[in-house]
Structures are given as C-alpha cells and as structure tokens.
Design a protein around this motif. Structure first.
Motif, short mmCIF file in Angstrom:
data_model
loop_
_atom_site.label_atom_id
_atom_site.label_comp_id
_atom_site.label_asym_id
_atom_site.label_seq_id
_atom_site.Cartn_x
_atom_site.Cartn_y
_atom_site.Cartn_z
N SER A 83 28.45 -24.20 -43.18
CA SER A 83 28.25 -25.32 -42.27
C SER A 83 27.94 -24.75 -40.89
O SER A 83 28.34 -23.65 -40.54
CB SER A 83 29.51 -26.16 -42.20
N SER A 84 27.21 -25.50 -40.14
CA SER A 84 26.96 -25.06 -38.77
C SER A 84 28.27 -25.18 -38.00
O SER A 84 29.06 -26.08 -38.24
CB SER A 84 25.90 -25.95 -38.14
N PRO A 85 28.51 -24.26 -37.09
CA PRO A 85 29.76 -24.35 -36.34
C PRO A 85 29.78 -25.61 -35.46
O PRO A 85 28.74 -26.11 -35.05
CB PRO A 85 29.77 -23.08 -35.48
N LEU A 86 30.97 -26.11 -35.25
CA LEU A 86 31.12 -27.29 -34.42
C LEU A 86 31.01 -26.93 -32.94
O LEU A 86 30.79 -27.77 -32.08
CB LEU A 86 32.49 -27.92 -34.70
N THR A 87 31.13 -25.66 -32.65
CA THR A 87 31.29 -25.23 -31.27
C THR A 87 30.22 -25.75 -30.34
O THR A 87 30.53 -26.26 -29.26
CB THR A 87 31.29 -23.69 -31.20
N LYS A 108 31.10 -33.74 -36.49
CA LYS A 108 29.83 -33.23 -35.97
C LYS A 108 28.63 -33.97 -36.54
O LYS A 108 27.54 -33.87 -36.02
CB LYS A 108 29.71 -31.73 -36.25
N PHE A 153 41.06 -30.10 -29.77
CA PHE A 153 40.04 -30.75 -28.95
C PHE A 153 39.19 -31.70 -29.82
O PHE A 153 38.96 -32.86 -29.47
CB PHE A 153 39.17 -29.69 -28.27
N PHE A 170 28.47 -28.28 -30.49
CA PHE A 170 28.72 -29.69 -30.23
C PHE A 170 29.88 -29.88 -29.25
O PHE A 170 29.81 -30.65 -28.30
CB PHE A 170 29.04 -30.39 -31.56
N LEU A 171 30.95 -29.12 -29.49
CA LEU A 171 32.14 -29.30 -28.68
C LEU A 171 31.87 -29.01 -27.21
O LEU A 171 32.41 -29.66 -26.33
CB LEU A 171 33.27 -28.40 -29.15
N TYR A 172 31.06 -28.02 -26.99
CA TYR A 172 30.93 -27.57 -25.61
C TYR A 172 29.58 -27.87 -24.99
O TYR A 172 29.25 -27.38 -23.93
CB TYR A 172 31.23 -26.06 -25.55
N GLU A 184 40.22 -25.31 -30.70
CA GLU A 184 39.06 -26.14 -30.99
C GLU A 184 39.44 -27.34 -31.85
O GLU A 184 38.91 -28.45 -31.68
CB GLU A 184 37.99 -25.32 -31.72
N LEU A 200 34.07 -20.93 -46.22
CA LEU A 200 34.75 -22.04 -45.57
C LEU A 200 36.22 -22.13 -45.97
O LEU A 200 36.78 -23.22 -46.09
CB LEU A 200 34.04 -23.36 -45.91
N SER A 242 35.96 -30.18 -39.41
CA SER A 242 35.10 -29.15 -40.00
C SER A 242 34.19 -28.51 -38.96
O SER A 242 33.53 -29.19 -38.19
CB SER A 242 34.25 -29.78 -41.10
N GLY A 243 34.16 -27.20 -38.96
CA GLY A 243 33.32 -26.48 -38.02
C GLY A 243 34.12 -25.78 -36.94
O GLY A 243 33.60 -24.86 -36.30
#
Lengths: 259, 259, 259, 259
Positions: free
Chosen positions: C250-254, D47, D84, C256-258, D81, D109, D74-75
C-alpha cells in the motif's frame, strides 16, 4: 560445505544444533546426549543452577571445551527482571551471552514482545550478546535486529508441544528479511522438523524437550545432529520445487513392448 | 542399531534409502549421487534401458557390488503388459525383482489398484519378488500382502510433486497393519519428508526426483542418506509425544531473584 | 444459482448435502436433524432396518416426500455379499439405488478397491444406481465411472474421525477428471470441512457422525446445510487465488498526513 | 441463537462478518457485495477517503443505517502517526471507533506489536474504541486487553494471501484466554476459512480480499455470510471430537445375510 560456518557475534559454530538442558532424567544422561548431538551451544536456566556452588552438578557435567553455555532468563516476567537475571548470569557463569526469555504467561510460556524488545535494547547497551526468544513475528524480528540483537529465535510452536513448524509461513518471511542469524526455537519435536527448518534457510535450531523426553536421549541427540546437517545440505544444494499436481507424462511402454 | 537391518525377500539392506535413476542430467552425475546416498537398491525404467546393448550407458554406470538393480514396469497400462515387461526385465537384467508400476493415467502417473493386484498375484506365481507401487490404500496393501507381495510401496503424494507425506494418516494405518516392509514411494521432495516417513515407522523410502532435480544431486543424495538414518534412529528411540498446547509451567524466577 | 441442480442418474437434488442415520441417540432426533439439514438423500444401513417389519422405527421416521432413502451395504466384506445385500435392500426398500460399501477391515472400515469395482460392475448390470464408497484413488474413480457407477464417493479421512479433507490433493485430481458426480464421504467433521469440499468443486458431501454426535444435532444439521450452500456458491463465484506471501504494497499514509 | 449477539464496546452486532472496502473494481459493486454479506461493520482506509468532500464516492455508497463505518489507520508506520490518523478519522467520519493498523513493512504489511500497543494505550485514553490488527500473539493480545482495547484482531495469514488459518494453534490460545472479543483478520480467503475460525470460537471475522477479488463479489459476500453463521452455529452446537484413526467397528452383516 567446509566453509559453511555459523557465526554469532564473535563466535563460530560448526554445529547448527543448539540444545537445552531441561527435563533430562539425570545429569550424566544429559551430558552424553549433548555430546552425541555435537551441540556447541547449550542453554541453562539460571534458576536451576546453584550459582554459589562451584560443584553444581549440572555445570560440572557441562564443562567441556566444545560446549559454550548460554544462560537463559526463563522465569522472568518483564524487562526489569530479565536485565537483573542476565547480570546475575554473567557474573555466575562468566559469559556475556544471554538467551532472553520473558514469558509472563505461566501456562504456555509464550514470550512477551514488548518487554523482550525493551530488555534486548538495554542488554545490548550493557554489552551482552542477546539472543531473544520470540513469537514468529517478522516485524518484531526486524526491530530486535535494529536494537542490536545478535540473532533472533522465533518459535515454531508453543514450547514443549513437539508440534513442529506451525509458524512456517512466518518463518519464511523472517528468514527472507533477517540480517542476523535466525534460530528456530520451541516446538521442534522430531528430527524431521529440524531438517525442515534448515531446509527453509534457518541458520540453526534449538532443541530440548524432544531429546530429553525421548526413550533414548543419546540416540535422539545423534538423530537430531544428522537431521540438522541433512537439512542444511539440502538448503545449500537447493530443493527441487514443489509442483502442483503436475506429473511429467512418461511415454507409454507399449511401443517398446510390441515393436 | 547394529542389527537394524532391513530384509526384503532374501536380501538384506544396510541402507533404507532406495533411489531412482530418472531425470538426472547425466549418467555419471547419477552414479555419483547414488554412491553418495549409499543406496543399495536402485530402480531402472525398463524402457530407458537398451536391453540388447550390454554397453548401455546407464547400466554401465550402475555396475557396483553394493547396488542392486530394481527394474520397474513404468509405462505399462494393465496387468498383462506388466507381466510381459517383468519377464523382459528378468531376462535382460538377470534379476527376479520387479517394481510393479501400472499407471494408465498419463497425466499424474497414479497407479491402478485392480490391475496391480492382478499382476502382483501372477508375478508372485512366476517367481518374482514383487514390490508394488500403489496408492496409500490400507486395504489394498493387505490384499497385496496376502497374494505374496514382498513389500508394499504406497505413495506419499503424486509422483514428481515433491509435496511430502500428504497421505500421512493412511501411511500410519498401513504401517500399523502391514506384515511386510512398507516403502514410501513418490512425493518425497526433501530430506525432512524422508525423515518424517521413517519416524512414522516406514521401513524404507524411495527418492528420485528430489535428488535428480536438485542443483547439487551429489550433496542432496548425501543429505537424504543422513535424513533417513536420522528418522530411523528417532523411530527406534521413540519420539516425545505431541502435546496439545500444554506447556509445562515453570516456577517463576522471582523468588530466586529477590530472596 | 437457480439452475444449479445436482443430477445423479435420473434424480435431481436441490440439496448437495447427503446425510446418514447412524449414531443418533433417538430416531425422532435423527428425523428432526435431517429435516433441518434439508438433505434429500439419506443413507440407511440395511442391517439396522428390520425389513420384515413395516412399522420399523427408523423407516417410519424417514417417510417424507422430500427424503430419498439410500440403502448401504455396510457390513459386507466382499463383492458377493454386497450384491446379495443390494438385492435384499432393493426388495425391502423398493429402490434400486445402492450405496456400495465393502470394508473387510473391521477396525477402520476402509473400503476394498478390488471388490468394490467387481460389485459395482455386477450391480450396474443388474439395474442398480451404484454409488460406491471408496478411497480417494483417482484411477479407481475412473474405472468405476467406466463400469457405469453413477457417481463416486471418495473419502476425506477415515470414517468417524472428523479429521476433514486429509485426501485433498487427490480429491482435486478426482474432481478434475471425473465425468460423474463426486460426493465426498467420510471424515467431514465440521461445516468448514463441508464448505471446503464444495469449494474444491465436489458435487455433494455426505455427513453422518458430525451431525449425529454433536450436542445439538438439529442445529448442526442446519449449520451443515448452510456451509454446503456457502461452499457451492463460492465455487461458482470463483475463489480469489492463494498467494504466496505476496501482500500488495500500500502507499504510505505519510504523504497524506503531512501534505 | 436468538440471543447470540456480539457486543463490542456499546454496540451490538447481529452479523459476525466484518468486511473491508479495498480492491473492489467499482463502488457500486462494493456496496452490493456488502449488502449481500449483511455485514454491519465495514472498514474504510482513511487515505482512500477524501475527507474534505462530502460527496466522496465510497462514503456515499456506504451510507446505510445498518452499516457502521470503521476507519483504519492503514499506511501509518508508528504509534505517533497512528494517533494522528485516528484523530483525523474521528473528525472526518464522526466515529470514535478505529481499526488500528501499524505496519512499517511495506511488503507484507505485517503489524508492529510494540507500536500497536503504545498507540492502543494512547487512543484508549483519548476515548477511542480501539480494534487493533496484530500478529496472532497471545501475550500481545492480553496486553492490549489490559490497556483497554475493546477487541483484538489477530491475523490468520499474511494479508492478501487467502491462505486461511495458518496461525490456528495460536488463535486457539488467544480465544481461550481473551476476555474481549477475538476477530480473526487477514488471510481468510474462502468461506471454509471463515467457518473454521467461527468453529474455533472466534467472535467474528473480517474479510476483504476474498470477496472483492472474486469473480462474483455479490455471491461471495452472501457465501461468507452463510459460512460465518454456519461456523457459529456449529460452535454453539459443539463439534464432534476429532478421533485419531479410531473408527467404530461395526458388526458384520454376514450373520444377518445368512441367518
């Protein structure tokens, strides 16, 4: 195969079979079984050693140039107790190697991932060679590696069950990802299980119950020795792939028979 | 272990590993792998032997005092063809031993129980030592024993799949009931599988693909040799029982730590 | 799914769950469990039916328009006895359907392949609809099909063990090759086993012990009913493939988060 | 069964099948599959939701009185993280329920036990209903329970593999020891797997890939619905015990035949 040496921290091992000392009916029998197994790393439970007594029966039997003692912290329930136990062991047995076992669960003796990671980090900083016994959890293995554990010791099945590699799918991932040696610990109940672990690419296995509880621990020690070597050789020689139902069709004999 | 000899008909075997000759990339490599395996009984497919040529390459390589040739009837589709093939083999290879394989199915090479029983009965009456390759069918095994087969050779998994002892539950029953040696044939893809069969109490195993197709057949032959010995030793020494989740509770270390 | 009807000989079945009548603690309970299961084909052991008594308790309870009785030959030891028992059953129960069971082995009740084939051939010539209970032997299944058996009933595990599909690798081959319906019989001990058989592509399953021996046979009958339907639906809808360790990254959520 | 309601925190569920929303080819198909499954708790990846857009396609399709949304993290790669992300989700989706997933490993994962425990503790203190996705680690499950997680969600196999209950031995221990509901998550690739989890005593299962990737997600959703009910009914009705090879000997039919 000559150079297929296992190295953990600064020690080299010719044998990839580690053994335990619990559950044997007598110390002399234990010694002979371990000698037959050619194991060079042998775990001892600190609580079963009388550290004040240099005539301690078990230690007396394990005095052998080829055998390295690996004290374990069996019986502790958290990181703090584990660190204290490791320090006692270092003093008593004059080794900075420690098998880190933290199992708050008195029934299945399953390890605690969080306390184990915490203790591993601290013990590494205190100069120990840390060999943590853990669930076959690939992420935990990577984290232990990151804090400096010199190997990881994931379990194959609950300790003492002799059920074999119930965690096989996860051991495969651990072996694929690990940069430190992977020693499969707990659950190995038969030489075939030990061979299977080695065929998967494990670096070593630890066996205790299966040898100690056998009707003939000395013969069983030797059987495990050979199974570990066989599994390792097969790993190095590459197993033939598992095929899904596909037999290779042979030409019929008929033409030959009636030509 | 000194007297742990396997006897089939009038022959005694020190090795409980039988091997096959198919799928090797070269005859010389085959020979070395078989020598490394210390196998004393080696199957040869009649159709791959040029029986009119006493310079036949495969046979030439297998001339060795310790190696007994076991021609098989691979490629025949019914009892009549099998009996004919066995007679040809007896003449060509000067042995009355025959591995009876009847597989009308060209895809999975699975054996035919009815034709196999019929052929076994006739071949026994013709003076053959009959070793039938069959499904892991306990009733069929008893019937083959009754008509005089000198051993039974139930399969572990479809031939060539390397899947291991998929028929384990039935092999256990066969081993429990059989009065003739039980040789697990087909499906054994790794030394751990061979060890497992021996641990169950099988009298021997037959391995071909797993050795021949390995990247290093010689090392793999030796690995199987050791695994078979290890499994047999473990069987004789009795494995520790498999426990259902029950770990033996250890006393906490705490009292010791703080006393 | 509306047209997903199972047809054996000239009969159509809405339910793919066949049931047995042994081991129930009471006939009334048996009846209710079978009704709850919605099974339309129910085996009865000839020897447990008092064929001279039209008030026979078991038969009385099974009189139901939706239930077809399937007498079995349980207890016979060879083809001759089986043919005789089938003829008795035809007369007593007024049906030419017969579940052919020949098990000379009194301990594991495993079927005899050779006698079963012989009896099947004769019974077909006598006008019976023959449903043979057999080992999961793909070649035997083809031979039974060739002599006119209207279905094959390979076992999943030794009868009464509740171990599930221990013969899974062979059931897959049987299902792939068979031109007559495949009914998995024996060993199915849980609804999940029944669902698994249907997911593999079996046409039906036969369940007895698992329902009869449950603490609540009526609920268990209903549970099996649903599991069989679920497994069949999944087969028709196609299962997602089993993947070897490959998770889809999966693509990282990071980000998105930041962001 | 009427009162066999699953309760997590303050919510009651008639359905023990939780579903995911990933990998469907279209939102409308997803909706119909979920409706067919009768699932009442549906995970959504934060996400993949456009939280600023109240016309978001996925959310639009999931607006249904019977469906509770369960955002997952997820992510994210660590506890910080995760906390948040959970707060964002609470605001966007107006729910304090959170499926806690922390997997630093981008390939398989697999979840991080240490970060998950840390995040769970903090999220509980922030008023979240925390449902942590974890390895099938019995000790970790107890620790999560102790910090206030309202359920535990151990994996059956690596996510997306459809391999079924590879962790079965550990799931049994978790179910035996847990005081909060146990939801088996990841690896369930067929209705038979879902039924098996319920038969073991799991309180619920979460299924995503197996429904979404099927050729017919709507039928597969319904198949899983029935399998989960079947497995739960079987658990309540008690399965017959698994027997080791012991068939119950039947009396021979012979006396009857010839009397």
């Amino acid at each position: 195969m000559k150079n297929d040496i296992l190295k953990i921290a600064d020690k080299e091992f010719n044998s990839r079979l580690f053994t335990g000392t619990g559950k044997f009916s007598a110390s002399e029998l234990m010694k002979q079984a371990i000698v037959a197994s050619e194991s060079e790393l042998v775990t001892v439970a600190l609580k079963r050693v009388d550290v004040k007594d240099d005539q301690d029966d078990m230690l007396f039997h394990l005095r052998d140039n080829r055998i390295n003692l690996l004290p374990n912290t069996s019986g502790v329930r958290n990181a703090k107790e584990a660190v204290f136990a490791a320090q006692l062991a270092r003093e008593a047995l004059e080794t900075n190697w420690i098998k880190l076992e933290i199992h708050p669960d008195p029934k299945y003796l399953l390890p605690d991932p969080v306390e184990t990671l915490k203790a591993a980090e601290e013990l590494v900083s205190l100069g120990f060679v840390v060999m943590p016994y853990i669930h076959a959890d690939p992420v935990l293995c990577k984290r232990l590696e990151e804090v400096g554990a010199q190997c990881v010791m994931p379990l194959g099945a609950p300790i003492g069950t002799n059920k074999g590699l119930k965690t096989r799918d996860f051991l495969e991932i651990i072996i694929e990802q690990s940069k430190v040696p992977v020693v499969v610990d707990a659950g190995i109940g038969a030489p075939s299980h030990a061979a299977e672990a080695m065929e998967l690419g494990a670096d070593a296995v630890l066996v205790n119950t299966a040898i100690a509880v056998s009707q003939n621990p000395i013969a069983m020690g030797e059987a495990f020795k050979m199974a570990v070597i066989a599994g390792r050789m097969a790993y190095n020689a590459r197993l033939a792939p598992v095929e899904d139902k596909k037999a290779i069709a042979s030409s019929p004999l008929t033409s030959f028979l009636y030509e």
